[in-house]
Design a protein around this motif. Sequence first.
Motif, PDB file in Angstrom:
ATOM      1  N   LEU A  96      37.610   7.223 106.967  1.00 38.70           N
ATOM      2  CA  LEU A  96      36.544   6.254 106.716  1.00 38.70           C
ATOM      3  C   LEU A  96      36.382   5.280 107.880  1.00 38.70           C
ATOM      4  O   LEU A  96      35.264   4.999 108.324  1.00 38.70           O
ATOM      5  CB  LEU A  96      36.848   5.477 105.429  1.00 38.70           C
ATOM      6  N   GLU A  97      37.482   4.762 108.384  1.00 44.78           N
ATOM      7  CA  GLU A  97      37.418   3.694 109.379  1.00 44.78           C
ATOM      8  C   GLU A  97      37.252   4.191 110.811  1.00 44.78           C
ATOM      9  O   GLU A  97      36.739   3.460 111.662  1.00 44.78           O
ATOM     10  CB  GLU A  97      38.673   2.821 109.289  1.00 44.78           C
ATOM     11  N   PHE A  98      37.665   5.430 111.107  1.00 45.95           N
ATOM     12  CA  PHE A  98      37.727   5.843 112.502  1.00 45.95           C
ATOM     13  C   PHE A  98      36.982   7.128 112.834  1.00 45.95           C
ATOM     14  O   PHE A  98      36.803   7.439 114.016  1.00 45.95           O
ATOM     15  CB  PHE A  98      39.195   5.988 112.932  1.00 45.95           C
ATOM     16  N   ALA A  99      36.559   7.898 111.848  1.00 44.88           N
ATOM     17  CA  ALA A  99      35.874   9.159 112.155  1.00 44.88           C
ATOM     18  C   ALA A  99      34.436   8.895 112.594  1.00 44.88           C
ATOM     19  O   ALA A  99      33.846   7.843 112.309  1.00 44.88           O
ATOM     20  CB  ALA A  99      35.877  10.077 110.934  1.00 44.88           C
ATOM     21  N   LEU A 100      33.858   9.874 113.272  1.00 42.74           N
ATOM     22  CA  LEU A 100      32.444   9.801 113.631  1.00 42.74           C
ATOM     23  C   LEU A 100      31.588   9.816 112.364  1.00 42.74           C
ATOM     24  O   LEU A 100      32.013  10.366 111.334  1.00 42.74           O
ATOM     25  CB  LEU A 100      32.066  10.991 114.508  1.00 42.74           C
ATOM     26  N   PRO A 101      30.405   9.225 112.403  1.00 41.40           N
ATOM     27  CA  PRO A 101      29.551   9.184 111.202  1.00 41.40           C
ATOM     28  C   PRO A 101      29.332  10.553 110.564  1.00 41.40           C
ATOM     29  O   PRO A 101      29.404  10.696 109.338  1.00 41.40           O
ATOM     30  CB  PRO A 101      28.242   8.595 111.738  1.00 41.40           C
ATOM     31  N   LYS A 102      29.076  11.577 111.366  1.00 39.42           N
ATOM     32  CA  LYS A 102      28.817  12.902 110.782  1.00 39.42           C
ATOM     33  C   LYS A 102      30.075  13.504 110.162  1.00 39.42           C
ATOM     34  O   LYS A 102      29.997  14.229 109.162  1.00 39.42           O
ATOM     35  CB  LYS A 102      28.240  13.847 111.835  1.00 39.42           C
ATOM     36  N   THR A 103      31.238  13.160 110.714  1.00 40.07           N
ATOM     37  CA  THR A 103      32.494  13.634 110.141  1.00 40.07           C
ATOM     38  C   THR A 103      32.779  12.923 108.821  1.00 40.07           C
ATOM     39  O   THR A 103      33.267  13.538 107.861  1.00 40.07           O
ATOM     40  CB  THR A 103      33.653  13.401 111.127  1.00 40.07           C
ATOM     41  N   LEU A 222      40.028  10.890 115.539  1.00 38.55           N
ATOM     42  CA  LEU A 222      39.840   9.658 114.772  1.00 38.55           C
ATOM     43  C   LEU A 222      39.990   8.479 115.720  1.00 38.55           C
ATOM     44  O   LEU A 222      41.039   8.301 116.333  1.00 38.55           O
ATOM     45  CB  LEU A 222      40.858   9.571 113.635  1.00 38.55           C
ATOM     46  N   GLY A 223      38.910   7.695 115.829  1.00 37.73           N
ATOM     47  CA  GLY A 223      38.904   6.638 116.832  1.00 37.73           C
ATOM     48  C   GLY A 223      38.664   7.245 118.193  1.00 37.73           C
ATOM     49  O   GLY A 223      38.074   8.313 118.337  1.00 37.73           O
ATOM     50  N   SER A 224      39.160   6.576 119.221  1.00 37.47           N
ATOM     51  CA  SER A 224      39.053   7.090 120.587  1.00 37.47           C
ATOM     52  C   SER A 224      40.392   7.672 121.007  1.00 37.47           C
ATOM     53  O   SER A 224      41.434   7.326 120.443  1.00 37.47           O
ATOM     54  CB  SER A 224      38.670   5.951 121.545  1.00 37.47           C
ATOM     55  N   PRO A 225      40.413   8.570 121.990  1.00 36.65           N
ATOM     56  CA  PRO A 225      41.693   9.061 122.501  1.00 36.65           C
ATOM     57  C   PRO A 225      42.577   7.884 122.930  1.00 36.65           C
ATOM     58  O   PRO A 225      42.121   6.961 123.597  1.00 36.65           O
ATOM     59  CB  PRO A 225      41.278   9.920 123.699  1.00 36.65           C
ATOM     60  N   GLY A 226      43.822   7.932 122.509  1.00 35.67           N
ATOM     61  CA  GLY A 226      44.743   6.848 122.829  1.00 35.67           C
ATOM     62  C   GLY A 226      44.865   5.783 121.747  1.00 35.67           C
ATOM     63  O   GLY A 226      45.671   4.861 121.862  1.00 35.67           O
ATOM     64  N   GLN A 227      44.076   5.905 120.676  1.00 37.41           N
ATOM     65  CA  GLN A 227      44.110   4.909 119.601  1.00 37.41           C
ATOM     66  C   GLN A 227      44.956   5.331 118.403  1.00 37.41           C
ATOM     67  O   GLN A 227      44.827   4.774 117.314  1.00 37.41           O
ATOM     68  CB  GLN A 227      42.690   4.592 119.122  1.00 37.41           C
TER      69      GLN A 227
END
Length: 376
Positions: A96-103, A222-227
Amino acid sequence: MDFSLSAEQQERRARMRTAGQEFSSGSTDVVFRGDIWKKLAGLGLLGAAVPEEYGGAGFGALDTALLYEGASEGGADTGLLFSAAAHLFACVRPVLEFALPKTRKELLPALCSGELTAGNAMTEPEAGSDISRLATRATKVDGGYLLDGTKSFVSNGPVADLYVTYATTDPDGGYFGSTAFAVDRDSAGLVAGEPLEKSGLTACQAGEVRFTRCFVPDDRVLGSPGQGQLVFQTSMQWERSCLFAIYLGQQERLIRRCVQHVRERRQFGKRLADLQPVADRLADMKLRLESGRLLLYRACAAIDDGEDPSLWVAMAKLAVSEAAVATSLDAGRIFGGRAFLTEYGIEEHVRNAAPATTFSGTSDIQRQLIAREMGL
């Protein structure tokens, strides 16, 4: 400062207490059952903390915790509730908090409805609470990543359809060295192991998950790489607060049974309730429960108010988990020899409470977090 629950919250928790009776340990077993999972979804336990637009109930942390507390107090199996909580807090919340909108649109409705089951794949044989030392590697390739490594003690692992997985993407990156992924079970190179034989929380299957050049597309990061650290820590704020409401309900139920027992049981010509050491022990059990409850509600309120909940979450997790263990052992002393008989269920409470001081960060880890928040 208002310590009372609204009429709506009280009514909702009361409904969950009644519903929890249907999911007692006598009605569940170690075999995952899709019909029970769907019933949990119908009660809102799989999507309570997800907005309604994605199929959830739209509750905040406190109202979500009250659902789990009520179901547990009503008698729902602790392992079954743990399975649902691990699904929601360690997996659904990160999506919910970190995925792309379509995901999010693709996954969340099915996760909330019980169509999909999620497993949290973070722990490794040589890395428990330390996400900075993960042996699992994610190598960047065209269009995504290749995962290689083994995860252990994956809650819902043997039956999950989706795994929230953490892997090292930059061995020299420190805090920014890991990345989180949402990985489908049917991905090539992913193998879910058989359920581990556990002594407690048996209704929540756990097992090993192995990745061998397992391709994960970029849109499942989920989020950006490294997060990865950020994703994990955010999910743990929810898990270390809301999940442990299960143990508030368990303690409430156990104390109620002990009170009934000491009123009826007689020794030395008196009711056990009239013996001061017994009364003192029950008073301590009640004190631990209510102290932990206040801390847990305070932690949930901090999450809901957008405050930094780190200190309250660590204190709540530490207090409630240690109380759950101490209270189950005290119940054993009150029941005496009968505590060793499975028909009384006391030994089951002990077995289900014991892991609480280990998972979601050990008690020692929580003390370190508290000390850090104190500026030590």
